[in-house]
Design a protein around this motif. Sequence first.
Motif, PDB file in Angstrom:
ATOM      1  N   HIS A   1       0.839  -1.197   0.000  1.00  0.00           N
ATOM      2  CA  HIS A   1       0.000   0.000   0.000  1.00  0.00           C
ATOM      3  C   HIS A   1       0.874   1.247   0.000  1.00  0.00           C
ATOM      4  CE1 HIS A   1      -3.445   2.573   1.154  1.00  0.00           C
ATOM      5  NE2 HIS A   1      -4.192   1.575   0.740  1.00  0.00           N
ATOM      6  N   HIS A   2       1.902   1.231   0.856  1.00  0.00           N
ATOM      7  CA  HIS A   2       2.778   2.399   0.950  1.00  0.00           C
ATOM      8  C   HIS A   2       3.536   2.626  -0.355  1.00  0.00           C
ATOM      9  CE1 HIS A   2       5.012   5.477   3.079  1.00  0.00           C
ATOM     10  NE2 HIS A   2       6.127   5.009   2.520  1.00  0.00           N
ATOM     11  N   ALA A   3       4.053   1.549  -0.924  1.00  0.00           N
ATOM     12  CA  ALA A   3       4.909   1.691  -2.112  1.00  0.00           C
ATOM     13  C   ALA A   3       4.107   1.994  -3.373  1.00  0.00           C
ATOM     14  CB  ALA A   3       5.726   0.418  -2.319  1.00  0.00           C
ATOM     15  N   TYR A   4       2.879   1.458  -3.455  1.00  0.00           N
ATOM     16  CA  TYR A   4       2.185   1.507  -4.750  1.00  0.00           C
ATOM     17  C   TYR A   4       0.809   2.181  -4.723  1.00  0.00           C
ATOM     18  CZ  TYR A   4       5.999  -1.570  -5.929  1.00  0.00           C
ATOM     19  OH  TYR A   4       7.253  -2.068  -6.111  1.00  0.00           O
ATOM     20  N   VAL A   5       0.303   2.525  -3.549  1.00  0.00           N
ATOM     21  CA  VAL A   5      -1.021   3.178  -3.505  1.00  0.00           C
ATOM     22  C   VAL A   5      -0.886   4.572  -2.880  1.00  0.00           C
ATOM     23  CG1 VAL A   5      -3.401   3.072  -2.678  1.00  0.00           C
ATOM     24  CG2 VAL A   5      -2.240   0.971  -3.407  1.00  0.00           C
ATOM     25  N   ALA A   6      -0.619   4.620  -1.603  1.00  0.00           N
ATOM     26  CA  ALA A   6      -0.535   5.915  -0.912  1.00  0.00           C
ATOM     27  C   ALA A   6       0.557   5.874   0.123  1.00  0.00           C
ATOM     28  CB  ALA A   6      -1.875   6.242  -0.233  1.00  0.00           C
ATOM     29  N   PRO A   7       1.578   6.722   0.021  1.00  0.00           N
ATOM     30  CA  PRO A   7       1.762   7.741  -1.008  1.00  0.00           C
ATOM     31  C   PRO A   7       2.227   7.206  -2.363  1.00  0.00           C
ATOM     32  CG  PRO A   7       3.598   7.812   0.544  1.00  0.00           C
ATOM     33  CD  PRO A   7       2.630   6.794   1.071  1.00  0.00           C
ATOM     34  N   GLY A   8       2.548   5.909  -2.436  1.00  0.00           N
ATOM     35  CA  GLY A   8       2.951   5.358  -3.726  1.00  0.00           C
ATOM     36  C   GLY A   8       4.403   5.623  -4.048  1.00  0.00           C
ATOM     37  N   THR A   9       5.260   5.424  -3.060  1.00  0.00           N
ATOM     38  CA  THR A   9       6.687   5.698  -3.238  1.00  0.00           C
ATOM     39  C   THR A   9       7.490   4.436  -2.987  1.00  0.00           C
ATOM     40  OG1 THR A   9       6.639   6.469  -0.942  1.00  0.00           O
ATOM     41  CG2 THR A   9       6.602   8.142  -2.665  1.00  0.00           C
ATOM     42  N   PRO A  10       7.783   3.671  -4.045  1.00  0.00           N
ATOM     43  CA  PRO A  10       8.579   2.455  -3.863  1.00  0.00           C
ATOM     44  C   PRO A  10       9.982   2.813  -3.390  1.00  0.00           C
ATOM     45  CG  PRO A  10       7.740   2.611  -6.137  1.00  0.00           C
ATOM     46  CD  PRO A  10       7.436   3.908  -5.456  1.00  0.00           C
ATOM     47  N   PRO A  11      10.564   2.004  -2.514  1.00  0.00           N
ATOM     48  CA  PRO A  11      11.937   2.267  -2.064  1.00  0.00           C
ATOM     49  C   PRO A  11      12.935   2.057  -3.205  1.00  0.00           C
ATOM     50  CG  PRO A  11      11.151   0.166  -1.206  1.00  0.00           C
ATOM     51  CD  PRO A  11       9.989   0.811  -1.889  1.00  0.00           C
ATOM     52  N   PRO A  12      14.171   2.557  -3.028  1.00  0.00           N
ATOM     53  CA  PRO A  12      15.189   2.404  -4.073  1.00  0.00           C
ATOM     54  C   PRO A  12      15.334   0.944  -4.501  1.00  0.00           C
ATOM     55  CG  PRO A  12      16.018   3.806  -2.299  1.00  0.00           C
ATOM     56  CD  PRO A  12      14.697   3.261  -1.836  1.00  0.00           C
ATOM     57  N   GLY A  13      15.325   0.719  -5.827  1.00  0.00           N
ATOM     58  CA  GLY A  13      15.579  -0.624  -6.341  1.00  0.00           C
ATOM     59  C   GLY A  13      14.363  -1.501  -6.542  1.00  0.00           C
ATOM     60  N   ALA A  14      13.218  -1.117  -5.968  1.00  0.00           N
ATOM     61  CA  ALA A  14      12.034  -1.974  -6.057  1.00  0.00           C
ATOM     62  C   ALA A  14      11.311  -1.782  -7.394  1.00  0.00           C
ATOM     63  CB  ALA A  14      11.085  -1.665  -4.900  1.00  0.00           C
ATOM     64  N   PHE A  15      10.463  -2.753  -7.739  1.00  0.00           N
ATOM     65  CA  PHE A  15       9.628  -2.719  -8.932  1.00  0.00           C
ATOM     66  C   PHE A  15       8.904  -1.381  -9.074  1.00  0.00           C
ATOM     67  CE2 PHE A  15       5.192  -3.514 -10.514  1.00  0.00           C
ATOM     68  CZ  PHE A  15       5.507  -3.786 -11.836  1.00  0.00           C
ATOM     69  N   ARG A  16       8.953  -0.824 -10.276  1.00  0.00           N
ATOM     70  CA  ARG A  16       8.166   0.364 -10.589  1.00  0.00           C
ATOM     71  C   ARG A  16       7.271   0.058 -11.776  1.00  0.00           C
ATOM     72  NH1 ARG A  16      10.121   5.294  -8.199  1.00  0.00           N
ATOM     73  NH2 ARG A  16      11.678   4.609  -6.713  1.00  0.00           N
ATOM     74  N   PRO A  17       5.968   0.154 -11.601  1.00  0.00           N
ATOM     75  CA  PRO A  17       5.056  -0.106 -12.722  1.00  0.00           C
ATOM     76  C   PRO A  17       5.347   0.855 -13.867  1.00  0.00           C
ATOM     77  CG  PRO A  17       3.842   0.109 -10.657  1.00  0.00           C
ATOM     78  CD  PRO A  17       5.247   0.535 -10.377  1.00  0.00           C
ATOM     79  N   GLU A  18       5.178   0.364 -15.085  1.00  0.00           N
ATOM     80  CA  GLU A  18       5.299   1.273 -16.231  1.00  0.00           C
ATOM     81  C   GLU A  18       4.177   2.297 -16.164  1.00  0.00           C
ATOM     82  OE1 GLU A  18       5.411  -0.969 -19.890  1.00  0.00           O
ATOM     83  OE2 GLU A  18       6.584  -2.527 -18.878  1.00  0.00           O
ATOM     84  N   ALA A  19       4.477   3.494 -16.619  1.00  0.00           N
ATOM     85  CA  ALA A  19       3.434   4.518 -16.679  1.00  0.00           C
ATOM     86  C   ALA A  19       2.303   3.990 -17.545  1.00  0.00           C
ATOM     87  CB  ALA A  19       4.002   5.807 -17.248  1.00  0.00           C
ATOM     88  N   ALA A  20       1.060   4.144 -17.077  1.00  0.00           N
ATOM     89  CA  ALA A  20      -0.089   3.573 -17.790  1.00  0.00           C
ATOM     90  C   ALA A  20      -0.299   4.310 -19.120  1.00  0.00           C
ATOM     91  CB  ALA A  20      -1.335   3.678 -16.920  1.00  0.00           C
TER      92      ALA A  20
END
Lengths: 244, 244
Positions: B225-244
């Motif tokens: 939830h923290h990394a991908y919903v709110a605030p949506g900030t993945p930590p360094p090195g983690a998966f980042r979804p492609e921009a939709a």
Amino acid sequence: MSGLLSRAQLEAALRRIGEERYHHLHPFHHLLNGGGLAKGQVQAWALNRYYYQRMIPLKDAAIVSRMDDAGLRREWRQRIVDHDGNSDEDGGLRRWLALTDGLGLDRAYVTSTDGVLPATKFAVEAYLHFVREKSLLEAVASSLTELFSPLAIGARVRGMLENYDYITPEILAYFDKRPEQATRDSDFALAYVLDNARRPDQQQDALRALTFKCDVLWAQLDALHHAYVAPGTPPPGAFRPEAA
Amino acid sequence: MSGLLSRAQLEAALRRIGEERYHHLHPFHHLLNGGGLAKGQVQAWALNRYYYQRMIPLKDAAIVSRMDDAGLRREWRQRIVDHDGNSDEDGGLRRWLALTDGLGLDRAYVTSTDGVLPATKFAVEAYLHFVREKSLLEAVASSLTELFSPLAIGARVRGMLENYDYITPEILAYFDKRPEQATRDSDFALAYVLDNARRPDQQQDALRALTFKCDVLWAQLDALHHAYVAPGTPPPGAFRPEAA
């Protein structure tokens, strides 16, 4: 795979990990230093960070227990002395409790660790398991986040004293001794890593170990941020600040 | 301290922990089932949950390795068989990869676990260490979250099929077999706990073990939830979804 790095290249690669991943870059850190937190959020930080502090001497003892060389052990055991002191009134862990006391947290509640976020516990225990299970070189390399801590501490102490009227120098006594200790400790650990990471695979292990440790610190601030800032939803059973 | 609970009281206390702490109550779960996530967020869930899935047979093998009784071991080893199957084309772990494949994630990236959130790894590994280090009773009790999983799975499969046009029954094949397996497994584990937690301290250990396991599951959804919903900030090195 990567080739062999020179001593200077390896040191530069280690320092680059800190520049990119050390938790002084985390938004929670900026909020804390900049006066952006309510007292309950500062309490949550100190309460959770206590869980990390209390694990430090166990971590260092686990490292000492893996060292065959008496000289190495003598060097590293100083960390345990610094943290545990020579009585219950002394040492880094005691000074951390001066901070939680000063913030108005009940001492028995803090030391029970009942209100600590599970995510804090998981991250901290991952660090303890790491130094027990990985190579000694990796265990030592994982301590190198201390290379970066003096800078973070300076900004934190200045910022907290300036921005929170309930923060005094006495409450922050923990941080007085840390820059000097951290510099001494990380100089030694860095020399150890540069001396002992002599194959490409060992150098990569050392870099990964420092990355892992940055992840451990970052995950603790992520958990605090999620539980107490945004969205601000502590998991079941965790500390809940009193309504202001 | 608490007194001795009757068998029925202990079962009720265990079930109450699930009602209050199982991750079907987590906001991320509601978003996932209710169609509230973008595809990149669903990918992040499946990618991170793979890390949990891949640890399950190790966890069960650790439990089997602590059982002195051959009958107990025969019962528990079925979990390893269910998860690992009889070939690389079979078993629960393989069916989880059908889900990550179907979501368009690269198989090699998924199995490398490089993009998994550190917080996911810390929580999952805390579970593995728990079953290795605590008593057998506590290890078995920690598995009792499966008492609650059939209900969560039903809502998840219905919700995901209804709300995401790229989700098909084939992609969700993992969940077909889980309710039956989980019911069989958790009936056995519950009977074991009720039979073997005969002192007040053992009963409290069992209740704490189930609470711990709920924390492990909850922390994974908090991290997502923290990394991908709110605030949506993945930590360094983690998966980042492609921009939709």
